[in-house]
Design a protein around this motif. Sequence first.
Motif, PDB file in Angstrom:
ATOM      1  N   LEU A  23      -8.502   0.634  -2.192  1.00 20.67           N
ATOM      2  CA  LEU A  23      -7.769  -0.500  -2.760  1.00 20.67           C
ATOM      3  C   LEU A  23      -8.159  -0.713  -4.212  1.00 20.67           C
ATOM      4  N   ASP A  24      -9.447  -0.691  -4.485  1.00 22.09           N
ATOM      5  CA  ASP A  24      -9.906  -0.864  -5.859  1.00 22.09           C
ATOM      6  C   ASP A  24      -9.513   0.320  -6.737  1.00 22.09           C
ATOM      7  N   GLU A  53       0.863  -1.190   0.000  1.00 21.86           N
ATOM      8  CA  GLU A  53       0.000   0.000   0.000  1.00 21.86           C
ATOM      9  C   GLU A  53       0.891   1.229   0.000  1.00 21.86           C
ATOM     10  N   GLU A  93     -12.963   5.287   1.820  1.00 21.52           N
ATOM     11  CA  GLU A  93     -13.002   4.035   2.572  1.00 21.52           C
ATOM     12  C   GLU A  93     -11.881   3.118   2.088  1.00 21.52           C
ATOM     13  N   PHE A  94     -11.332   2.349   3.011  1.00 18.98           N
ATOM     14  CA  PHE A  94     -10.172   1.505   2.723  1.00 18.98           C
ATOM     15  C   PHE A  94     -10.390   0.597   1.516  1.00 18.98           C
ATOM     16  N   GLU A  95     -11.469  -0.173   1.511  1.00 19.25           N
ATOM     17  CA  GLU A  95     -11.732  -1.108   0.408  1.00 19.25           C
ATOM     18  C   GLU A  95     -11.914  -0.382  -0.920  1.00 19.25           C
ATOM     19  N   GLU A  96     -12.584   0.763  -0.899  1.00 14.38           N
ATOM     20  CA  GLU A  96     -12.772   1.545  -2.121  1.00 14.38           C
ATOM     21  C   GLU A  96     -11.437   2.038  -2.660  1.00 14.38           C
ATOM     22  N   GLY A 139      -6.223  -4.132  -4.893  1.00  7.28           N
ATOM     23  CA  GLY A 139      -7.058  -5.186  -4.331  1.00  7.28           C
ATOM     24  C   GLY A 139      -6.684  -6.571  -4.835  1.00  7.28           C
ATOM     25  N   SER A 140      -7.499  -7.526  -4.451  1.00  6.45           N
ATOM     26  CA  SER A 140      -7.220  -8.925  -4.784  1.00  6.45           C
ATOM     27  C   SER A 140      -7.170  -9.169  -6.287  1.00  6.45           C
TER      28      SER A 140
END
Length: 77
Positions: free
Chosen positions: A57-58, A15, A52-55, A63-64
């Motif tokens: 990442l994308d 990150e 937001e963290f997940e947003e 992300g994954s």
Amino acid sequence: MASAAKTGRVVVAEEHSVYGGLGSAVAEVLARTNPTPVEFVGMRDQFGKSGEFEELLDYFNLGSRAIVEAVKKVMAR
């Protein structure tokens, strides 16, 4: 080092910027001890953003899905 020797491939996900980050240090060590194909998942040359963290990442392709694509790419080498 053991994983690189076993698999013959490395994916570094961080990150952080891919320029001068953890991946650069990993690649430097591998170049000296066990030259191995490496792919990097991290922020490219762009400004940060709040959210937001997940947003995030994308948004920054951290992300994954990005990791899976990096694995596929390094396995093809």
